[in-house]
Motif scaffolding. Structure first.
Motif, PDB file in Angstrom:
ATOM      1  N   THR A  96      39.844  -8.952 -61.032  1.00  0.00           N
ATOM      2  CA  THR A  96      39.474  -7.806 -61.872  1.00  0.00           C
ATOM      3  C   THR A  96      38.350  -7.049 -61.192  1.00  0.00           C
ATOM      4  OG1 THR A  96      37.914  -9.176 -63.115  1.00  0.00           O
ATOM      5  CG2 THR A  96      40.156  -8.927 -64.021  1.00  0.00           C
ATOM      6  N   SER A  98      34.724  -5.348 -61.665  1.00  0.00           N
ATOM      7  CA  SER A  98      33.516  -5.312 -62.485  1.00  0.00           C
ATOM      8  C   SER A  98      32.652  -4.128 -62.061  1.00  0.00           C
ATOM      9  CB  SER A  98      32.733  -6.621 -62.324  1.00  0.00           C
ATOM     10  OG  SER A  98      32.320  -6.789 -60.988  1.00  0.00           O
ATOM     11  N   GLU A 151      45.263  -2.417 -70.289  1.00  0.00           N
ATOM     12  CA  GLU A 151      44.060  -1.972 -70.997  1.00  0.00           C
ATOM     13  C   GLU A 151      42.907  -1.923 -69.999  1.00  0.00           C
ATOM     14  OE1 GLU A 151      43.349  -4.490 -74.289  1.00  0.00           O
ATOM     15  OE2 GLU A 151      45.230  -3.984 -75.325  1.00  0.00           O
ATOM     16  N   PRO A 152      42.720  -0.789 -69.312  1.00  0.00           N
ATOM     17  CA  PRO A 152      41.691  -0.721 -68.264  1.00  0.00           C
ATOM     18  C   PRO A 152      40.285  -0.826 -68.839  1.00  0.00           C
ATOM     19  CG  PRO A 152      42.637   1.443 -68.677  1.00  0.00           C
ATOM     20  CD  PRO A 152      43.450   0.466 -69.456  1.00  0.00           C
ATOM     21  N   SER A 153      39.437  -1.475 -68.089  1.00  0.00           N
ATOM     22  CA  SER A 153      38.031  -1.612 -68.480  1.00  0.00           C
ATOM     23  C   SER A 153      37.267  -0.336 -68.133  1.00  0.00           C
ATOM     24  CB  SER A 153      37.408  -2.817 -67.775  1.00  0.00           C
ATOM     25  OG  SER A 153      37.465  -2.639 -66.373  1.00  0.00           O
ATOM     26  N   ASP A 154      36.033  -0.280 -68.597  1.00  0.00           N
ATOM     27  CA  ASP A 154      35.201   0.885 -68.295  1.00  0.00           C
ATOM     28  C   ASP A 154      34.914   0.980 -66.804  1.00  0.00           C
ATOM     29  OD1 ASP A 154      35.200   1.428 -70.977  1.00  0.00           O
ATOM     30  OD2 ASP A 154      33.263   0.445 -71.357  1.00  0.00           O
TER      31      ASP A 154
END
Length: 790
Positions: A96, A98, A151-154
């Motif tokens: 992922t 970060s 669902e993409p993260s910020d």
């Protein structure tokens, strides 16, 4: 010595960083990569704190810093280092992104290196479908999922917002010949980018002026799944709802993208792939030319379907009307004709690669029919979600509708080629062996015996598509489409083609699909009420005579047996080919003949007395005798269940159900005239019957002709036969001798009230003859004669 120690210290730092990445103790090793690769955005040098400074002298420390600085400035070393860190990251099962990882990925060259794991540019070849998954393909999958999570993260959105243009440009490298990447992975990444940042994607594709090169490369692989779907996603922006603010925010950049595609003639090039797939696509042993052709036709269909509802897409649809080359390519391939002569190139292709030729021909016909269907309505409807989450139907202008007259006008100029191909199929059928052998079959197909019916030459799908195209052209003519010329399409249809269309109804008595299409043709011709076309169909082709001869009433059908004595022969007197229709075929034809004859009957009743078709059928003795039989057999079919009781939802339970069973009543419906459900079923929605006038305006006959009528009256009584005048009508009178002055004048006048019936010797009326005088004119003329006798 100091240099060696510095290198040893550097290696220790590298090993420690690698352990931190592989251990997975921190989140996706992002912090370890950050610590091991301390470079800011400007690649400025930082002085590294050195422990154990007492062990080194100041000169050794300066030498170490110079060594590290030279390595950091080495581009090749930086690329290798970036690849090494990205490999360590993709070795994880679920990597992922970060917030700390974003700083590393935003550095120069890192994003390109990450996308190269997906495109795999520089390898020898693309893996074949049967080959097992390799390590490179696993890394490609993990890189794809890293950039395109559901669902993409910020952090991921932050990264994509800054690198969407670069990623979109790099994804098109997968369509290079030296790429071994998976098209599915590239399609997923581009779909994710279009869902969140479509404007940046379109800007990236247009920014460097390589849009045409990119679209050329993607069309070369359109037969490879899912490249065709990717083209639709990219052009039509299907991942984004129309009501979304994201859809509106990219309007400017998307319009620029459309202008670039229009300048490159994108739709025309896509149409050329349908006709000539081998010239524009990459063909190998797994993806053949016919697969490219089928995929291109599907893509063309979906794009026109979706773009016809968008305002800005009108610039892309203009070639459908302004460029005759697009329609010409479709018609040439569909008919095998080019400029009125046989296309030798198409004939050679049919011999060398028949599978590809047949696929291209069917696709071309399908596209022509689709364009006519899609452009028939001035508005399109689609559903949008309201704030409550419910779909709401919305009507938008059809951007293809203004191009309809131009398309129909061009297709009307190619009616000769369509006639040649359709008649050619009939010639092949007439020359084939009627015993059902495989010789002479259309297109070399093998005849498969059906347990219920066998024909020597099947009604092929190719002929069905040709007839469907013809139906759409006739319906376009009857709908009032304006042509560039003043000639109506139906007027240009030759009589020979009308005869073929009528002949196929009886030759393929069990083909319900063609019967439905022929009814649409006849209904459009009737509603158009074009006298030239009606003359060709009804008088020159003798349609009514064929319909009456082939009609088998219900009462007669049950009394006859299936033998050769019940067969009838149909065909023109001058035609060499005669069609034998058995009783079984006539029973199968009863349904379509009832619909065809009733459509003619209802249309005639709604026409004024001066119309050609009404006068023609009123002078047709066989038709007048057939109408009562037609009405009787039509009424038999009207009750629900053919007279058997069918319980309704209101009478299924309780006493009502028992009462209904005890008192079964046959419901004849609301009749079969105008305004009934039967008439609406046939297509007559709002028409009404023309009111019958007591006296219709007729041409008066001079006195000399009146005397001839009286003479004919004596001859008629003497021979006891009905005599026909010049208009095909007959006059019956009880006054057979004008010299009989002893009869009472009142008896004479009472005997003349009978109206003459309309008849014809050969069953065909003559529209150019004089009409019959009315009853009042007959009575007044005889009254004058009686006054003279008195």
């Amino acid at each position: 010595m100091s240099e060696v120690l510095a290198m040893d210290h550097k290696e220790e730092d590298s090993l420690s960083n690698e352990r931190m990445i592989s251990s997975g103790e921190e989140e996706v090793s992002s912090s370890s990569i950050e610590e091991s690769y301390r470079i800011d955005d400007s690649d400025s040098d930082e002085e590294e704190e050195v422990s154990n400074s007492d062990e080194y002298s100041q000169s050794d420390e300066m030498a170490k810093l110079k060594e590290q600085t030279s390595q950091l400035l080495d581009v090749k070393w930086k690329e290798e280092r970036n690849l090494h860190l990205l490999n360590k990251m993709l070795e994880l099962e679920e990597p992922t992104i970060s917030a700390k990882m974003v700083d590393f990925l935003l550095q120069a060259g890192v994003c390109e290196s990450l996308t190269n794991f997906i495109t795999q540019v520089g390898t020898t070849r693309r893996p074949y479908p049967h080959e097992s998954n390799s390590a490179e393909l696993k890394y490609s999958y993990r890189a794809t999922m890293l950039l395109s999570v559901d669902e993409p993260s910020d952090a991921l959105l932050n990264f994509l917002s800054k690198k969407a243009r670069v990623i979109a440009q790099c994804m098109f490298d997968i369509f290079r010949d030296d790429s071994a990447g998976s098209f599915y992975h590239a399609a997923r990444v581009l779909e994710c980018l279009l869902r969140v940042y479509p404007g940046e994607v379109y800007q990236g594709l247009n920014a460097d002026g390589l849009l045409e090169e990119r679209m050329t490369s993607i069309l070369r692989y359109i037969g490879y799944p899912p490249v065709g779907d990717l083209v639709v996603i990219l052009v039509a922006l299907t991942p984004v709802p129309r009501s979304s603010p994201v859809y509106s925010s990219c309007s400017k950049s998307r319009f620029t993208f459309f202008e670039g595609l229009a300048n490159w003639d994108f739709m025309l090039r896509l149409a050329k792939i349908i006709v000539y797939p081998s010239d524009y696509c990459r063909v190998d042993e797994y993806i053949t030319a016919e697969l490219h052709c089928a995929a291109a036709s599907q893509t063309f269909n979906e794009l026109v379907e979706k773009l016809s509802s968008e305002d800005m897409a009108e610039v892309l649809l203009q070639p459908l009307g302004s460029s005759p080359e697009l329609l010409k390519g479709f018609v040439d391939r569909a008919t095998g004709m080019a400029d009125g002569v046989k296309d030798e190139a198409a004939a050679a292709l049919e011999t060398s690669d028949p599978d590809m030729f047949l696929t291209s021909r069917q696709s071309s016909l399908r596209m022509l029919s689709f364009l006519l269907k899609k452009s028939s309505n001035p508005q399109n409807s689609y559903f949008v979600m309201n704030p409550q989450g419910q779909p709401v139907q919305t009507l938008v202008p059809n951007r293809l509708y203004p191009l309809r007259p131009v398309m129909v006008s061009y297709l009307a100029t190619r009616i000769k080629d369509l006639e040649h191909v359709m008649v050619e199929t009939t010639v092949a059928a007439q020359s084939s062996d009627k015993s059902g052998s495989e010789e002479g079959n259309e297109g070399g197909a093998v005849v498969v015996a059906h347990p219920g019916h066998v024909c020597s030459v099947p009604f092929s799908s190719y002929r069905s598509q040709l007839v469907e195209l013809f139906v759409l052209l006739v319906e376009a003519s009857s709908s009032g489409a304006e042509y560039s010329g003043s000639v109506n399409f139906c007027e240009e249809v030759p009589v020979e083609l009308w005869k073929c269309l009528i002949f196929w109804v009886f030759e393929y008595a069990h083909n319900n699909i063609y019967h439905t299409m022929f009814y649409r043709i006849l209904f459009s011709v009737l509603r158009q009420n074009n006298e030239i076309c009606l003359r060709n169909v009804f008088k020159n082709c003798r349609l009514v005579t064929y319909l009456i001869d082939a009609f088998e009433p219900f009462d007669d059908a049950f009394e006859k047996e299936y033998d050769e004595s019940t067969n009838i022969t149909m065909g023109d007197k001058t035609s060499e080919h005669k069609l034998v229709i058995t009783l079984k075929d006539r029973n199968a034809l009863r349904g379509v003949l009832i619909n065809l004859c009733n459509a003619i009957r209802l249309q005639v009743s709604s026409l004024p007395p001066t119309s050609f078709l009404r006068n023609y059928l009123h002078s047709h003795s066989a038709w007048n005798e057939f109408v009562p039989i037609l009405l009787k057999d039509t009424l038999v079919q009207q009750p629900p269940g053919l007279g058997h009781y069918i319980p309704t939802p209101e009478t299924r339970n309780g006493a009502n159900y028992m009462a209904a069973l005890l008192s079964i009543q046959q419901n004849d419906g609301d009749g079969i005239e105008h305004g009934s459900n039967f008439a609406k079923f046939l297509g007559f929605e709002e028409e009404i019957e023309w009111p019958e006038e007591p006296t219709e305006p007729k041409k008066k006959k001079n006195k000399k002709k009146k005397k001839k009528k009286k003479n004919r009256g004596r001859k008629s009584d003497a021979s006891d036969d009905d005599d026909v005048d010049g208009s095909g009508s007959e006059c019956h009178s009880d006054d057979d001798d004008e010299t009989d002055e002893s009869e009472n004048e009142s008896d004479m006048r009472a005997s003349i009230g009978t109206e003459g019936s309309v008849n014809s010797d050969d069953g065909e009326g003559d529209e150019d003859s004089e009409t019959v005088s009315s009853d009042e004119n007959q009575q007044s003329s005889v009254t004058k004669d009686l006054d003279g006798v008195d």
